[in-house]
Motif scaffolding. Structure first.
Motif, PDB file in Angstrom:
ATOM      1  N   VAL A  40      11.419  35.018 -48.797  1.00  0.00           N
ATOM      2  CA  VAL A  40      11.954  33.599 -48.670  1.00  0.00           C
ATOM      3  C   VAL A  40      10.887  32.773 -48.754  1.00  0.00           C
ATOM      4  N   LEU A  41       9.682  33.075 -47.959  1.00  0.00           N
ATOM      5  CA  LEU A  41       8.439  32.193 -47.862  1.00  0.00           C
ATOM      6  C   LEU A  41       7.399  32.530 -48.867  1.00  0.00           C
ATOM      7  N   GLY A  42       7.613  33.610 -49.540  1.00  0.00           N
ATOM      8  CA  GLY A  42       6.621  34.151 -50.656  1.00  0.00           C
ATOM      9  C   GLY A  42       5.329  34.468 -50.105  1.00  0.00           C
ATOM     10  N   PHE A  43       5.208  34.841 -48.675  1.00  0.00           N
ATOM     11  CA  PHE A  43       3.898  34.988 -47.799  1.00  0.00           C
ATOM     12  C   PHE A  43       3.959  36.394 -47.904  1.00  0.00           C
ATOM     13  N   ASN A  44       3.510  37.272 -48.739  1.00  0.00           N
ATOM     14  CA  ASN A  44       3.019  38.626 -48.471  1.00  0.00           C
ATOM     15  C   ASN A  44       2.104  39.083 -47.413  1.00  0.00           C
ATOM     16  N   LEU A  45       2.454  39.588 -46.219  1.00  0.00           N
ATOM     17  CA  LEU A  45       1.447  39.857 -44.944  1.00  0.00           C
ATOM     18  C   LEU A  45       0.423  40.708 -45.528  1.00  0.00           C
ATOM     19  N   GLU A  46       0.811  41.717 -46.338  1.00  0.00           N
ATOM     20  CA  GLU A  46      -0.432  42.591 -46.694  1.00  0.00           C
ATOM     21  C   GLU A  46      -1.387  42.216 -47.547  1.00  0.00           C
ATOM     22  N   ASN A  47      -0.804  41.217 -48.574  1.00  0.00           N
ATOM     23  CA  ASN A  47      -1.559  40.638 -49.657  1.00  0.00           C
ATOM     24  C   ASN A  47      -2.552  39.578 -49.159  1.00  0.00           C
ATOM     25  N   GLU A  48      -1.763  38.697 -48.165  1.00  0.00           N
ATOM     26  CA  GLU A  48      -2.660  37.904 -47.299  1.00  0.00           C
ATOM     27  C   GLU A  48      -3.915  38.428 -46.465  1.00  0.00           C
ATOM     28  N   ALA A  49      -3.450  39.494 -45.757  1.00  0.00           N
ATOM     29  CA  ALA A  49      -4.513  39.906 -45.160  1.00  0.00           C
ATOM     30  C   ALA A  49      -5.583  40.455 -45.961  1.00  0.00           C
ATOM     31  N   LYS A  50      -5.418  40.943 -46.957  1.00  0.00           N
ATOM     32  CA  LYS A  50      -6.761  41.414 -47.863  1.00  0.00           C
ATOM     33  C   LYS A  50      -7.338  40.326 -48.373  1.00  0.00           C
ATOM     34  N   ASN A  51      -6.644  39.014 -48.501  1.00  0.00           N
ATOM     35  CA  ASN A  51      -7.416  37.666 -48.981  1.00  0.00           C
ATOM     36  C   ASN A  51      -7.938  36.957 -47.575  1.00  0.00           C
ATOM     37  N   GLY A  52      -8.032  37.944 -46.383  1.00  0.00           N
ATOM     38  CA  GLY A  52      -8.488  37.155 -45.175  1.00  0.00           C
ATOM     39  C   GLY A  52      -7.582  36.215 -44.215  1.00  0.00           C
ATOM     40  N   VAL A  53      -6.331  36.223 -44.582  1.00  0.00           N
ATOM     41  CA  VAL A  53      -5.524  35.351 -43.651  1.00  0.00           C
ATOM     42  C   VAL A  53      -4.345  36.256 -43.128  1.00  0.00           C
ATOM     43  N   ASN A  54      -4.655  36.213 -41.605  1.00  0.00           N
ATOM     44  CA  ASN A  54      -3.762  37.124 -40.855  1.00  0.00           C
ATOM     45  C   ASN A  54      -2.808  36.049 -40.279  1.00  0.00           C
ATOM     46  N   CYS A 112      -1.531  31.334 -38.558  1.00  0.00           N
ATOM     47  CA  CYS A 112      -2.360  31.915 -39.260  1.00  0.00           C
ATOM     48  C   CYS A 112      -3.693  31.855 -38.820  1.00  0.00           C
ATOM     49  N   VAL A 113      -4.591  32.892 -38.898  1.00  0.00           N
ATOM     50  CA  VAL A 113      -6.067  32.673 -38.307  1.00  0.00           C
ATOM     51  C   VAL A 113      -6.798  33.404 -39.480  1.00  0.00           C
ATOM     52  N   PRO A 114      -8.086  32.902 -39.616  1.00  0.00           N
ATOM     53  CA  PRO A 114      -8.957  33.796 -40.685  1.00  0.00           C
ATOM     54  C   PRO A 114      -9.148  35.043 -40.191  1.00  0.00           C
ATOM     55  N   GLY A 118     -11.801  32.259 -35.933  1.00  0.00           N
ATOM     56  CA  GLY A 118     -11.622  30.810 -36.437  1.00  0.00           C
ATOM     57  C   GLY A 118     -10.416  30.144 -35.799  1.00  0.00           C
ATOM     58  N   ARG A 119      -9.965  28.931 -36.154  1.00  0.00           N
ATOM     59  CA  ARG A 119      -9.026  28.355 -35.752  1.00  0.00           C
ATOM     60  C   ARG A 119      -7.791  28.673 -36.323  1.00  0.00           C
ATOM     61  N   PRO A 120      -6.619  28.428 -35.636  1.00  0.00           N
ATOM     62  CA  PRO A 120      -5.268  28.672 -36.240  1.00  0.00           C
ATOM     63  C   PRO A 120      -5.177  27.864 -37.186  1.00  0.00           C
ATOM     64  N   PHE A 121      -4.273  28.028 -38.127  1.00  0.00           N
ATOM     65  CA  PHE A 121      -4.022  27.033 -39.358  1.00  0.00           C
ATOM     66  C   PHE A 121      -2.803  27.603 -40.176  1.00  0.00           C
ATOM     67  N   LEU A 122      -2.396  26.567 -41.068  1.00  0.00           N
ATOM     68  CA  LEU A 122      -1.317  27.138 -41.860  1.00  0.00           C
ATOM     69  C   LEU A 122      -1.543  26.797 -43.241  1.00  0.00           C
ATOM     70  N   PRO A 123      -1.563  27.787 -44.073  1.00  0.00           N
ATOM     71  CA  PRO A 123      -1.967  27.617 -45.493  1.00  0.00           C
ATOM     72  C   PRO A 123      -0.950  26.732 -46.209  1.00  0.00           C
ATOM     73  N   GLU A 124      -1.498  25.897 -47.007  1.00  0.00           N
ATOM     74  CA  GLU A 124      -0.827  24.835 -47.955  1.00  0.00           C
ATOM     75  C   GLU A 124       0.480  25.162 -48.535  1.00  0.00           C
ATOM     76  N   SER A 125       0.412  26.432 -48.766  1.00  0.00           N
ATOM     77  CA  SER A 125       1.739  27.112 -49.463  1.00  0.00           C
ATOM     78  C   SER A 125       2.930  27.067 -48.427  1.00  0.00           C
ATOM     79  N   LEU A 126       2.446  27.536 -47.031  1.00  0.00           N
ATOM     80  CA  LEU A 126       3.523  27.506 -46.036  1.00  0.00           C
ATOM     81  C   LEU A 126       3.593  26.049 -45.469  1.00  0.00           C
ATOM     82  N   LYS A 127       2.964  25.072 -45.411  1.00  0.00           N
ATOM     83  CA  LYS A 127       3.083  23.740 -45.164  1.00  0.00           C
ATOM     84  C   LYS A 127       4.249  23.023 -45.814  1.00  0.00           C
ATOM     85  N   ALA A 128       4.049  23.407 -47.296  1.00  0.00           N
ATOM     86  CA  ALA A 128       5.254  22.578 -48.335  1.00  0.00           C
ATOM     87  C   ALA A 128       6.619  23.102 -47.746  1.00  0.00           C
TER      88      ALA A 128
END
Length: 138
Positions: A40-54, A112-114, A118-128
């Motif tokens: 639904v959110l289109g946030f693939n945990l494995e791919n995002e982790a490979k891109n440095g976003v946990n 999400c964390v890098p 680093g500090r917690p954040f939400l990627p722009e794709s999730l914010k929308a």
């Protein structure tokens, strides 16, 4: 939007009392939540982790109302909420339902964390996506 998946209680999750061990309820909720995040959110945990976003949990509360037994077919629901104070958090209200009755309910909070720290954040794709979600009231 409420999302749901159906599961069957596994025999190895049953304790000596003939009911599902309390440890496994959050696992079934996690399975459903991860599928929701991906589908639904289109946030693939494995791919995002490979891109440095946990995406990580920062907390959860859970209430057990009824027990599941071996072979029970049950539904797990997942619904997204945004943070009341606009913190970089997302909240998921979840329930386990058997025969139309809630057996377990929980709220999971994540961010999400890098991967490098680093500090917690939400990627722009999730914010929308979160902008449309209802606010989690206490």
């Amino acid at each position: 939007m409420k999302y749901s998946k159906e599961y069957v209680t596994k025999e190895e999750h049953i304790d000596v009392q003939g009911i599902m061990d309390g440890l496994y309820y959050p696992f079934y909720m996690e399975y459903c939540r991860h599928q929701y995040i991906d589908e639904v959110l289109g946030f693939n945990l494995e791919n995002e982790a490979k891109n440095g976003v946990n995406m990580v949990l920062s907390g959860y509360t859970i209430s057990f109302l009824r027990s599941l037994k071996k072979g029970d077919t049950f539904t797990v629901t997942c619904e997204l909420f945004r943070d009341k104070g606009d913190a970089p958090k997302i909240h998921f209200k979840q329930s386990i339902i058997l025969n139309g009755k809630i057996t377990t309910k929980a709220t999971f909070t994540g961010t999400c964390v890098p991967a490098t720290g680093g500090r917690p954040f939400l990627p722009e794709s999730l914010k929308a996506l979160i902008e449309e979600a209802p606010v989690l009231e206490d």
